[in-house]
Write a protein that holds these residues in place. Structure first.
Motif, PDB file in Angstrom:
ATOM      1  N   ARG A   1       0.757  -1.185  -0.175  1.00 58.54           N
ATOM      2  CA  ARG A   1      -0.054   0.061  -0.018  1.00 58.54           C
ATOM      3  C   ARG A   1       1.035   1.541   0.188  1.00 58.54           C
ATOM      4  NH1 ARG A   1      -4.685  -1.710   4.406  1.00 58.54           N
ATOM      5  NH2 ARG A   1      -6.084  -2.901   2.972  1.00 58.54           N
ATOM      6  N   ILE A   2       1.966   1.257   0.807  1.00 59.33           N
ATOM      7  CA  ILE A   2       2.602   2.499   0.917  1.00 59.33           C
ATOM      8  C   ILE A   2       4.133   2.581   0.019  1.00 59.33           C
ATOM      9  CG2 ILE A   2       4.007   4.023   2.468  1.00 59.33           C
ATOM     10  CD1 ILE A   2       2.006   2.941   4.636  1.00 59.33           C
TER      11      ILE A   2
ATOM     12  N   TYR B   1      -1.733   5.684   4.946  1.00 60.19           N
ATOM     13  CA  TYR B   1      -2.503   5.004   3.855  1.00 60.19           C
ATOM     14  C   TYR B   1      -3.920   5.263   4.159  1.00 60.19           C
ATOM     15  CZ  TYR B   1      -4.398   1.942   0.237  1.00 60.19           C
ATOM     16  OH  TYR B   1      -5.097   1.622  -0.845  1.00 60.19           O
TER      17      TYR B   1
ATOM     18  N   ASN C   1      -3.963   8.489  -3.257  1.00 58.93           N
ATOM     19  CA  ASN C   1      -3.133   8.657  -2.254  1.00 58.93           C
ATOM     20  C   ASN C   1      -1.774   9.466  -2.744  1.00 58.93           C
ATOM     21  OD1 ASN C   1      -3.605   7.351   0.668  1.00 58.93           O
ATOM     22  ND2 ASN C   1      -4.280   5.802  -1.010  1.00 58.93           N
TER      23      ASN C   1
END
Length: 487
Positions: free
Chosen positions: A396-397, A467, A480
């Motif tokens: 996710r990051i 996130y 994001n």
């Protein structure tokens, strides 16, 4: 004295010669050259072998067979072949195809994801009768959720199984004119219970008086203005009454500039005529109290108190929201006792009374247990399997953002060797463990990835590794993108 030489001596030299000859004979039988290299032998297969059904092939076999069928000449180089190692796909996470299948099943069974209802009762109902009805209703509800897991292969969040806690919720809903669900801004839909809103409307209809719902998006300071605008548009399209709030920045003197319109907000409003400044505005404490009064149904008697029920997961910031309101108004708190837990009544002003329901985990769908860990539902300190949640964080990051936050360097497998550019759980945790000196003395000086995982996952849950989930149909990477612009 010289010993007599026998004709069939079995010395070391003879043993080596015999072994070498035996190796040559074995290679000849196996179709290999005397030095052990493979020989190219034309193999004639019977017809029944060529007619065998093949429904699955390895990627390389499929490529070669397709090229052969097409009669294509090609030159294979290492740069043109990308081999994805199995360890790039964490076994505790779902593949893209599995995620789509799970999402479809969740969507088709969403209506079955309910909260327990309190059975109807009146003044003639005895206490014993009501308790028996509540137990029967609660048991039926438990069975319906068990059916979702057992017969539909769906993973549910750990939900509240104590009837006494649900009784507190029932009393809060019955008493309140406005029921406020407090959600974490990083994943509002995960913490929202749509069926609770349905139950509030059903109860209002049964009682013959109006009740209203409000979704309070706490920790809104973690969202950019553009992210708030995307969520605001989603809520308005789905007719969900909502507001953004941040208990962290809320204070009496309003030190956080809630009302200022920066350039980002101005450009957003210029692009979308459906939104107003109030839609993406983060409320102050006074503004939140005013919203409670505005949302409440009209009262015949202006002096009558308005009860606001506050409901939410234990970790969404409900307590900090209440503390911000209490601290601003300097009010006292009184407890309305229950058997095992209780809700609190807080007289915020002469007209507004807050009813704080105990932290309550609603049943919801989840794709994996790793997701539950990252959402703060499962305790991190009790984890046995940590690679799944860590791999989810790494997916996710962006790697560069994690390196920036921790001041470390994460070495990943190059794409030429089958890497994806996304760190694995071992690569992320190993880099952090080495940088922080987390070494296992009993494992020959290997990095203590288990200890590193607890730190990394707690930082993710707290928001240090930030996130934010987007609304449905919105690309998470695009959503994001602004967050990960390194300064």
């Amino acid at each position: 004295m010289v010993q007599k030489q026998f004709r069939h001596a079995s010395g070391l030299g003879h043993a080596i010669i015999n072994a070498r000859n035996q190796t040559k004979r074995n290679n000849a039988r196996a179709g290999r050259a005397p030095d052990g290299t493979d020989l190219i032998v034309e193999k004639k297969e019977p017809g029944w072998v060529r007619l065998q059904s093949v429904t699955q092939e390895r990627d390389l076999d499929e490529f070669l067979n397709t090229a052969e069928l097409a009669g294509t000449d090609f030159t294979a180089t290492k740069l043109n072949i990308k081999i994805l190692h199995q360890d790039q796909q964490n076994p505790y996470l779902l593949t893209e195809e599995q995620e789509r299948d799970t999402a479809d099943r969740q969507q088709s069974n969403a209506a079955k994801l309910t909260v327990p209802r309190r059975p109807e009762w009146d003044t003639t109902t005895t206490r014993h009768e009501l308790e028996q009805r509540e137990k029967s209703s609660f048991l039926e509800w438990r069975r319906s959720l068990a059916d979702l897991e057992e017969n539909h292969d769906l993973l549910l969040t750990p939900f509240e199984r104590n009837l006494e806690v649900w009784r507190q919720l029932w009393r809060v809903v019955e008493r309140s004119s406005v029921v406020v669900q407090i959600c974490d801004a990083r994943s509002p839909l995960f913490y929202r219970s749509p069926d609770l809103e349905v139950y509030v409307r059903q109860l209002a209809q049964r009682e013959g008086k109006e009740k209203r719902n409000l979704l309070l998006i706490n920790k809104a300071d973690m969202l950019t203005a553009r992210q708030r605008s995307i969520w605001a548009k989603y809520f308005k399209q789905n007719q969900i009454t909502f507001a953004f709030f941040s208990a962290v920045y809320a204070s009496v003197d309003d030190a956080f500039s809630h009302s200022s319109l920066n350039e980002d907000v101005k450009s957003i409003l210029a692009e979308d005529s459906e939104l107003t400044a109030q839609d993406i505005h983060i409320l102050s404490v006074d503004e939140l109290e005013s919203l409670f009064l505005k949302t409440a149904p009209p009262q015949e008697d202006e002096s009558q108190k308005i009860y606001i029920g506050l409901v939410g997961y234990p970790n969404v910031g409900k307590s900090s929201t209440i503390n911000a309101l209490i601290g601003a108004k300097k009010v006292s708190v009184s407890a309305t006792p229950g058997k095992t837990k209780h809700f609190q009544t807080i007289h915020l002003s002469s007209r507004v009374v807050l009813c704080d329901c105990p932290g309550l985990v609603f049943p919801n769908f989840a794709s994996t247990k790793a997701e539950l860990v990252c959402n703060g539902v499962l305790p991190i300190d009790q984890l046995r399997e940590y690679t799944g949640p860590a791999a989810l964080v790494a997916q996710r990051i962006p790697k560069e953002y994690v390196e920036h936050v921790y001041g470390i360097r994460i070495h990943t497998r190059p794409e030429i060797d089958g890497g994806t550019g996304i760190p694995t759980a071992d690569e992320l945790l190993g880099a952090y463990a080495i940088a922080r000196g987390f070494i296992r003395s009993s494992k020959g000086g290997r990095p203590d990835e288990s200890k590193a995982s607890r730190v990394v996952l707690k930082d993710y849950v707290k928001g240090k590794l930030l996130y934010c989930h987007p609304p449905p149909e919105i690309d998470p990477v695009e959503f994001n993108k602004e967050t990960y612009k390194l300064k």
